[in-house]
Design a protein around this motif. Structure first.
Motif, mmCIF file in Angstrom:
data_model
loop_
_atom_site.group_PDB
_atom_site.id
_atom_site.type_symbol
_atom_site.label_atom_id
_atom_site.label_comp_id
_atom_site.label_asym_id
_atom_site.label_seq_id
_atom_site.Cartn_x
_atom_site.Cartn_y
_atom_site.Cartn_z
ATOM 1 N N LYS A 63 15.160 1.029 13.167
ATOM 2 C CA LYS A 63 14.837 2.314 11.689
ATOM 3 C C LYS A 63 15.382 3.854 12.414
ATOM 4 C CE LYS A 63 14.357 3.873 7.462
ATOM 5 N NZ LYS A 63 15.276 3.740 6.741
ATOM 6 N N GLU B 83 -8.771 1.720 6.125
ATOM 7 C CA GLU B 83 -9.140 0.822 5.175
ATOM 8 C C GLU B 83 -8.764 -1.242 5.196
ATOM 9 O OE1 GLU B 83 -9.413 2.889 1.337
ATOM 10 O OE2 GLU B 83 -7.999 4.371 2.242
ATOM 11 N N VAL C 182 -0.017 -1.149 -4.441
ATOM 12 C CA VAL C 182 -2.177 -0.203 -4.566
ATOM 13 C C VAL C 182 -1.148 1.447 -4.335
ATOM 14 C CG1 VAL C 182 -4.506 0.513 -3.458
ATOM 15 C CG2 VAL C 182 -2.678 -1.956 -3.704
ATOM 16 N N ASP C 183 -1.761 2.112 -5.288
ATOM 17 C CA ASP C 183 -2.170 3.798 -5.039
ATOM 18 C C ASP C 183 -2.947 4.611 -5.031
ATOM 19 O OD1 ASP C 183 0.952 5.215 -4.458
ATOM 20 O OD2 ASP C 183 -0.806 6.485 -4.274
ATOM 21 N N LEU D 87 16.443 0.265 2.367
ATOM 22 C CA LEU D 87 17.660 1.020 1.278
ATOM 23 C C LEU D 87 17.493 2.477 0.821
ATOM 24 C CD1 LEU D 87 14.686 2.297 -0.701
ATOM 25 C CD2 LEU D 87 14.098 0.045 -0.816
ATOM 26 N N SER E 264 14.387 12.617 1.921
ATOM 27 C CA SER E 264 13.300 12.058 2.506
ATOM 28 C C SER E 264 12.941 11.232 3.769
ATOM 29 C CB SER E 264 12.325 11.644 1.613
ATOM 30 O OG SER E 264 13.056 10.242 1.688
ATOM 31 N N LYS F 189 -0.617 7.742 -11.645
ATOM 32 C CA LYS F 189 0.550 6.831 -11.279
ATOM 33 C C LYS F 189 0.548 5.908 -11.507
ATOM 34 C CE LYS F 189 3.798 7.876 -7.214
ATOM 35 N NZ LYS F 189 3.967 7.536 -5.614
ATOM 36 N N SER G 224 7.283 1.036 6.568
ATOM 37 C CA SER G 224 7.010 3.389 6.419
ATOM 38 C C SER G 224 7.923 2.758 7.776
ATOM 39 C CB SER G 224 5.736 3.505 6.990
ATOM 40 O OG SER G 224 5.074 3.387 5.547
ATOM 41 N N THR G 225 8.598 4.181 7.892
ATOM 42 C CA THR G 225 9.338 3.914 9.046
ATOM 43 C C THR G 225 7.918 5.086 9.987
ATOM 44 O OG1 THR G 225 11.253 5.452 7.539
ATOM 45 C CG2 THR G 225 11.278 5.681 10.431
ATOM 46 N N GLY H 130 5.076 4.337 -3.630
ATOM 47 C CA GLY H 130 6.490 4.861 -4.046
ATOM 48 C C GLY H 130 8.037 4.573 -3.873
ATOM 49 N N TYR H 131 8.807 5.902 -3.259
ATOM 50 C CA TYR H 131 10.489 4.388 -3.432
ATOM 51 C C TYR H 131 10.293 3.043 -2.916
ATOM 52 C CZ TYR H 131 11.973 9.246 -5.062
ATOM 53 O OH TYR H 131 12.576 10.322 -6.120
ATOM 54 N N VAL H 132 9.187 3.347 -1.453
ATOM 55 C CA VAL H 132 9.709 1.565 -0.941
ATOM 56 C C VAL H 132 8.352 1.113 -1.414
ATOM 57 C CG1 VAL H 132 9.830 0.774 1.516
ATOM 58 C CG2 VAL H 132 10.520 2.527 1.550
ATOM 59 N N ILE I 213 0.879 -0.987 0.028
ATOM 60 C CA ILE I 213 -0.155 0.096 -0.207
ATOM 61 C C ILE I 213 0.954 0.662 0.097
ATOM 62 C CG2 ILE I 213 -1.864 0.954 0.964
ATOM 63 C CD1 ILE I 213 -2.744 -1.681 2.666
ATOM 64 N N VAL J 103 3.121 3.905 3.029
ATOM 65 C CA VAL J 103 2.570 5.713 2.630
ATOM 66 C C VAL J 103 3.522 5.864 3.623
ATOM 67 C CG1 VAL J 103 0.415 4.663 2.839
ATOM 68 C CG2 VAL J 103 1.021 5.341 5.162
ATOM 69 N N GLY J 104 3.299 7.658 3.456
ATOM 70 C CA GLY J 104 4.446 8.442 3.531
ATOM 71 C C GLY J 104 4.519 8.533 5.541
ATOM 72 N N GLU K 212 12.243 -0.720 6.579
ATOM 73 C CA GLU K 212 13.280 -0.647 5.051
ATOM 74 C C GLU K 212 14.051 -0.089 5.182
ATOM 75 O OE1 GLU K 212 12.649 -2.463 2.531
ATOM 76 O OE2 GLU K 212 15.089 -1.716 2.494
HETATM 77 P P1 NAD Z 1 6.451 8.570 -1.211
HETATM 78 O O1 NAD Z 1 5.956 10.045 -0.673
HETATM 79 O O2 NAD Z 1 6.985 8.116 -2.592
HETATM 80 O O3 NAD Z 1 5.021 7.379 -1.409
HETATM 81 C C1 NAD Z 1 4.402 6.651 -0.823
HETATM 82 C C2 NAD Z 1 3.313 6.657 -1.483
HETATM 83 O O4 NAD Z 1 2.206 6.167 -0.565
HETATM 84 C C3 NAD Z 1 2.713 7.902 -2.696
HETATM 85 O O5 NAD Z 1 2.641 7.133 -4.102
HETATM 86 C C4 NAD Z 1 1.110 7.882 -1.888
HETATM 87 O O6 NAD Z 1 0.291 8.185 -2.717
HETATM 88 C C5 NAD Z 1 0.482 6.776 -1.177
HETATM 89 N N1 NAD Z 1 -0.967 6.659 -0.026
HETATM 90 C C6 NAD Z 1 -0.428 8.050 0.563
HETATM 91 N N2 NAD Z 1 -2.003 7.021 1.156
HETATM 92 C C7 NAD Z 1 -2.350 5.748 0.325
HETATM 93 C C8 NAD Z 1 -3.233 5.566 0.948
HETATM 94 N N3 NAD Z 1 -4.647 5.821 1.694
HETATM 95 N N4 NAD Z 1 -3.864 4.168 -0.272
HETATM 96 C C9 NAD Z 1 -2.780 3.976 -1.237
HETATM 97 N N5 NAD Z 1 -1.993 5.051 -1.060
HETATM 98 C C10 NAD Z 1 -1.769 6.139 -0.487
HETATM 99 O O7 NAD Z 1 7.268 8.005 0.025
HETATM 100 P P2 NAD Z 1 8.439 7.317 0.351
HETATM 101 O O8 NAD Z 1 9.671 7.720 0.149
HETATM 102 O O9 NAD Z 1 8.675 5.594 -0.747
HETATM 103 O O10 NAD Z 1 8.855 6.595 1.522
HETATM 104 C C11 NAD Z 1 7.250 5.911 2.472
HETATM 105 C C12 NAD Z 1 8.112 5.369 4.058
HETATM 106 O O11 NAD Z 1 9.291 4.174 4.002
HETATM 107 C C13 NAD Z 1 8.460 6.753 4.343
HETATM 108 O O12 NAD Z 1 7.605 6.394 6.139
HETATM 109 C C14 NAD Z 1 9.811 6.310 4.718
HETATM 110 O O13 NAD Z 1 10.332 7.164 5.893
HETATM 111 C C15 NAD Z 1 9.899 5.249 4.521
HETATM 112 N N6 NAD Z 1 11.136 5.051 3.395
HETATM 113 C C16 NAD Z 1 11.755 5.693 3.002
HETATM 114 C C17 NAD Z 1 13.068 5.619 2.068
HETATM 115 C C18 NAD Z 1 13.508 5.626 0.607
HETATM 116 O O14 NAD Z 1 14.532 6.439 0.315
HETATM 117 N N7 NAD Z 1 11.979 6.832 0.150
HETATM 118 C C19 NAD Z 1 13.533 4.840 2.200
HETATM 119 C C20 NAD Z 1 13.178 4.067 4.036
HETATM 120 C C21 NAD Z 1 12.618 4.258 4.083
#
Ligand code: NAD
Length: 432
Positions: free
Chosen positions: A207, A106, A29-30, A153, A262, A35, A121-122, A9-11, A6, A84-85, A151
């Motif tokens: 983390k 949900e 899913v997003d 990465l 981020s 996207k 997510s963190t 994004g990046y993760v 769910i 999610v973020g 995570e």
């Molecule tokens: P991101 O903002 O790139 O992606 C989050 C995605 O979640 C978005 O596409 C958003 O549309 C979606 N989203 C939000 N609410 C939603 C919902 N109700 N249903 C479906 N989709 C939904 O975030 P990210 O960079 O991938 O980071 C996500 C988490 O992982 C954060 O907690 C971050 O701290 C952690 N994290 C990130 C990294 C990194 O390098 N980016 C590494 C390790 C951990």
């Protein structure tokens, strides 16, 4: 196994694709319809080396699916990853967990048989407890297990980091979930990843503690670089001399701009917020945050000094504007504060970034984008190397500085000061 990520994004996207490549059925899913539609057409929303081929391969063999339908995706899956973020709250330093809790609600509405619900997510320590409370309002505890699996990465190296992690941390006391997850991660464990099973709260804290420690290492070496600049010592010698000590290690020990991205800025703030909540004092991390917030103004002062405080109408080129190389992520990039400050002083800025033009700078009249390196550098008074892309590592600056006396400020210490001196190029680096 049948997995649902769910948040794509990046993760979520990287781990979803990698899990599918390991033979699992994955639905990413997003809520962002565009996207998901783009992904179905093969348009990848982020820049991450190697990701497009892996998506294409697994989408074609139908192990990887994309959807906006959360309920349906949860029903079809056994393991649900929340990706999610968790940004910083608008009013405060704590993590904004609204996306996490919305997703938990949900999920609650879509459980009919046993599911493992994982926070990738963190999230601050005790968030797993909160998720469990939300779900138990409607669903029996026997039908789900909430697990923390942070995570680690890094953007730019995400696929390699996911497939060859140093460790996989699973925070759960539930034996059944632990067994299933150990099995899910077995291809990575067999390649050398250490499997660490802890309590859920410990996994959540591991983390934040890891990110805060890495941020501390960067800040430590950045402050030492300030000292080196005053005493005719090269910080690169210090990094090598310290880094070879196995207790210290050389990674994240290179001086440069403020850390961004981020994760580090928001995660350092969030862990301090947690410690305040529990009435303890993480004073080291507090000073790291303060020092890092001050880093861009220290580098700007150096730019002013290099230009003899004569910034007005100076033509400045930025090579790379993202927070680091091999990513298109602009979140908390130090350019976001440095460029506007220089524009305010009358500089005319042109930038090049391998991942293209950035919307963040469109509002500035005196900031323009070049589509290639040469035109960005040509006829500039000052070239600032802001990120460490390979593309910037063998530029023939001599060619550009023949007609115009150009200055180079290498914020990543890519070039050797002695070589630049030999070529009579006016060159400044960090910490020397
Ligand atoms: P991101 O903002 O790139 O992606 C989050 C995605 O979640 C978005 O596409 C958003 O549309 C979606 N989203 C939000 N609410 C939603 C919902 N109700 N249903 C479906 N989709 C939904 O975030 P990210 O960079 O991938 O980071 C996500 C988490 O992982 C954060 O907690 C971050 O701290 C952690 N994290 C990130 C990294 C990194 O390098 N980016 C590494 C390790 C951990």
């Amino acid at each position: 196994m049948k997995l649902c990520m769910i948040g794509t994004g990046y993760v979520g996207l990287v781990s979803g694709v990698c899990f599918s490549d390991l033979g699992n059925d994955v639905i990413c899913v997003d809520r962002d319809k565009k996207k998901i539609e783009d992904l179905k057409k093969g348009i990848i929303p982020i820049y991450e080396p190697g990701l497009d081929e892996l998506i294409l391969k697994n989408y074609k063999n139908k192990r990887l699916k994309f959807s906006t339908n959360l309920n349906d995706s949860i029903l079809k899956s056994d393991i649900i990853f929340i990706c999610v973020g968790t940004p910083t709250k608008k009013n405060g330093n704590g993590a904004d967990l609204s996306q996490i809790f919305n997703v938990a609600k949900e999920i609650r509405d879509s459980i009919s048989k046993f599911k493992i619900i994982i926070t990738k997510s963190t999230v601050p320590v005790t968030t797993g407890d909160e998720i469990e409370k939300i779900i138990t309002k409607k669903i029996s505890k026997k039908l789900f297990s909430v697990v923390s699996n942070p995570e680690f990465l890094r953007e730019g190296e995400a696929i390699r980091d996911f497939i060859y992690p140093d460790r996989v941390v699973i925070g759960t006391n539930d034996k059944k979930s632990n067994k299933i997850l150990k099995n899910l991660y077995s291809p990575l464990i067999s390649k050398g990843a250490k499997y660490v099973n802890t309590s859920r709260r410990a996994a959540e804290l591991i983390k934040y503690a890891s990110n805060a420690f890495l941020a501390t290492k960067i800040t430590f070496i950045n402050e030492l670089a300030n000292l080196c600049e005053k005493i005719d010592v090269n910080i690169e010698d210090i990094s090598i001399g310290m880094g070879l000590d196995k207790r210290i290690g050389s990674r994240f020990l290179r001086a440069g701009p403020a850390y961004g991205g981020s994760c580090f800025p928001k995660d350092t703030k969030a862990i301090v917020n947690t410690s305040d909540k529990f009435k303890t004092n993480l004073s080291v991390i507090k000073s790291v945050i303060k020092s890092n917030e001050n880093r861009s103004s220290i580098l700007l002062k150096r730019v002013f000094k290099i230009l003899n405080n004569n910034v007005k109408n100076k033509k400045i080129c930025f090579l790379g504007v993202t927070f680091k190389a091999n990513t298109d992520d602009m979140r908390d990039s130090s350019c976001l504060s440095m460029m506007p400050s220089l524009v305010k002083k009358g500089a005319i800025i042109n930038y090049y970034d391998p991942t293209g033009e950035k919307k963040e700078f469109k509002k500035f009249k005196n900031v323009s984008f070049s589509t290639e390196i040469n035109s960005a550098i040509k006829n500039k008074d000052l070239v600032i190397i802001h990120t460490e892309w390979n593309d910037f590592k063998s530029i023939n600056f001599k060619k550009f500085s023949q007609n115009k006396k150009m200055i180079i400020f290498d914020m990543r210490n890519i070039y050797l000061p002695s070589k630049m001196k030999e070529q009579k190029i006016k060159y400044f680096a960090i910490g020397c």
